[in-house]
Every structure is written in structure tokens, then in C-alpha cells.
Design a protein around this motif. Structure first.
Motif, mmCIF file in Angstrom:
data_model
loop_
_atom_site.group_PDB
_atom_site.id
_atom_site.type_symbol
_atom_site.label_atom_id
_atom_site.label_comp_id
_atom_site.label_asym_id
_atom_site.label_seq_id
_atom_site.Cartn_x
_atom_site.Cartn_y
_atom_site.Cartn_z
ATOM 1 N N CYS A 22 10.788 24.716 -13.099
ATOM 2 C CA CYS A 22 10.813 24.248 -11.670
ATOM 3 C C CYS A 22 9.403 23.782 -11.139
ATOM 4 O O CYS A 22 8.341 24.551 -11.130
ATOM 5 C CB CYS A 22 11.049 25.708 -11.007
ATOM 6 N N ALA A 23 9.671 22.472 -10.513
ATOM 7 C CA ALA A 23 8.611 22.184 -10.063
ATOM 8 C C ALA A 23 8.619 21.817 -8.658
ATOM 9 O O ALA A 23 9.927 21.702 -8.084
ATOM 10 C CB ALA A 23 8.735 20.586 -10.607
ATOM 11 N N PHE A 24 7.413 22.157 -7.995
ATOM 12 C CA PHE A 24 7.785 22.112 -6.669
ATOM 13 C C PHE A 24 6.624 21.184 -5.787
ATOM 14 O O PHE A 24 5.676 20.954 -6.460
ATOM 15 C CB PHE A 24 7.784 23.271 -5.678
ATOM 16 N N ALA A 69 11.023 35.637 -20.054
ATOM 17 C CA ALA A 69 9.986 35.826 -19.197
ATOM 18 C C ALA A 69 9.301 34.687 -18.365
ATOM 19 O O ALA A 69 9.634 33.381 -18.678
ATOM 20 C CB ALA A 69 8.689 35.685 -20.508
ATOM 21 N N ILE A 70 8.835 35.264 -17.371
ATOM 22 C CA ILE A 70 8.501 34.281 -16.158
ATOM 23 C C ILE A 70 7.038 33.806 -16.245
ATOM 24 O O ILE A 70 6.307 34.860 -16.597
ATOM 25 C CB ILE A 70 9.174 34.565 -14.824
ATOM 26 N N SER A 71 6.735 32.543 -15.838
ATOM 27 C CA SER A 71 5.282 32.399 -15.793
ATOM 28 C C SER A 71 5.135 31.157 -14.854
ATOM 29 O O SER A 71 5.840 30.619 -14.373
ATOM 30 C CB SER A 71 4.687 31.720 -17.402
ATOM 31 N N ARG A 72 3.689 30.945 -14.434
ATOM 32 C CA ARG A 72 3.362 29.949 -13.586
ATOM 33 C C ARG A 72 2.231 29.121 -13.975
ATOM 34 O O ARG A 72 1.461 29.527 -14.944
ATOM 35 C CB ARG A 72 2.800 30.532 -12.238
ATOM 36 N N ASP A 73 2.350 27.965 -13.781
ATOM 37 C CA ASP A 73 1.110 26.904 -13.823
ATOM 38 C C ASP A 73 0.620 26.588 -12.541
ATOM 39 O O ASP A 73 1.260 25.678 -11.969
ATOM 40 C CB ASP A 73 1.640 25.961 -14.847
ATOM 41 N N VAL A 74 -0.588 27.229 -12.175
ATOM 42 C CA VAL A 74 -0.868 27.016 -10.871
ATOM 43 C C VAL A 74 -1.399 25.405 -10.807
ATOM 44 O O VAL A 74 -1.221 24.777 -9.795
ATOM 45 C CB VAL A 74 -2.216 27.640 -10.307
ATOM 46 N N ALA A 75 -2.020 24.850 -11.632
ATOM 47 C CA ALA A 75 -2.728 23.330 -11.642
ATOM 48 C C ALA A 75 -1.479 22.528 -11.334
ATOM 49 O O ALA A 75 -1.588 21.422 -10.930
ATOM 50 C CB ALA A 75 -3.495 23.097 -13.087
ATOM 51 N N LYS A 76 -0.413 22.745 -12.054
ATOM 52 C CA LYS A 76 0.780 21.878 -12.214
ATOM 53 C C LYS A 76 1.947 22.038 -11.084
ATOM 54 O O LYS A 76 3.012 21.556 -10.938
ATOM 55 C CB LYS A 76 1.499 21.700 -13.416
ATOM 56 N N ASN A 77 1.454 23.218 -10.097
ATOM 57 C CA ASN A 77 2.789 23.562 -9.310
ATOM 58 C C ASN A 77 4.080 23.747 -10.051
ATOM 59 O O ASN A 77 5.088 23.114 -9.590
ATOM 60 C CB ASN A 77 2.965 22.770 -8.210
ATOM 61 N N MET A 78 3.948 24.650 -11.039
ATOM 62 C CA MET A 78 5.217 24.923 -12.051
ATOM 63 C C MET A 78 5.375 26.202 -12.325
ATOM 64 O O MET A 78 4.441 26.850 -12.372
ATOM 65 C CB MET A 78 5.291 24.003 -13.149
#
Length: 122
Positions: A22-24, A69-78
């Protein structure tokens, strides 16, 4: 307004894996929680998982605990949803959502993507 775009859905056999993305478009300080919901034909939209954007805490529905499993990439807003050991009952349209609190109900999320179809064959 935060714009969300999901990708990664598809057709997979039972026991297989998929990874949703998911990209925002932008982050706002007021939306601290990113979540995945799903909706199967003829059923209500149901909570799958959420992640707190600030500190990374996660929560899962019982039906997916230990498999997703959910995860996030703060640098990529994903954000991502890794789905393993998929079952036919996981078949649904999966939606990414953004909200202000760590909620399990869809009404607490005010920004939604268009959804991506996941189909698990038996």
C-alpha cells in the motif's frame, strides 16, 4: 487527504503466499494508524491488521494471527501485508486504510484505497 493505492493481489493456491503493498501519497500527523481490511462477496468489511505508524506496534485479527504479518517502511510511505499459508476463506478484496486511532472497525478509518483482489483456490 491521503491517497492510498494497493497492489500485489492475485490468484494463489491454498498454502501459498502473497505480499500486498500500500503506497500513500503523503503523511499527516493526524493519521497515526495504517490498517488492512478485507471484504468477501456478500459479507461485511472485516478488520485484518493494523500498525501504529509512530512506534510500529501491530495487531491482528484472530483469523490471520500467525499467518499474516504487517509492516511499514517509513522512508517510502509504504505498508505491506505478508500473507502466508493462505486459505480459501482468505479470498476477498483487501483494502488499505488510514486512521487516527488503533481501531478494529472500518468507521474509524477515513482514508481508503481502491482495493486489490486476493483469490485462494482449494
Amino acid at each position: 487527504q491521503v491517497q492510498l493505492v494497493e497492489s500485489g493481489g492475485g490468484l494463489v493456491q491454498a498454502g501459498g503466499s502473497l505480499r500486498l503493498s500500500c503506497a500513500f501519497s503523503q503523511r499527516t500527523g493526524s493519521r497515526n494508524v495504517m490498517a488492512w481490511f478485507r471484504q468477501a462477496p456478500g459479507k461485511e468489511r472485516e478488520f485484518v491488521s493494523h500498525v501504529n505508524w509512530e512506534w510500529g506496534g501491530t495487531y491482528y485479527a484472530d483469523s490471520v494471527k500467525g499467518r499474516f504479518a504487517i509492516s511499514r517502511d517509513v522512508a517510502k510511505n509504504m505498508i505491506y501485508l505478508q500473507m502466508n499459508n493462505l486459505k480459501p476463506e482468505d479470498t476477498a478484496v483487501y483494502y488499505c486504510a488510514a486512521g487516527r486511532i488503533e481501531a478494529l472497525t472500518s468507521t474509524e478509518y477515513d482514508n481508503w484505497g481502491q482495493g486489490t483482489q486476493v483469490t485462494v483456490s482449494s
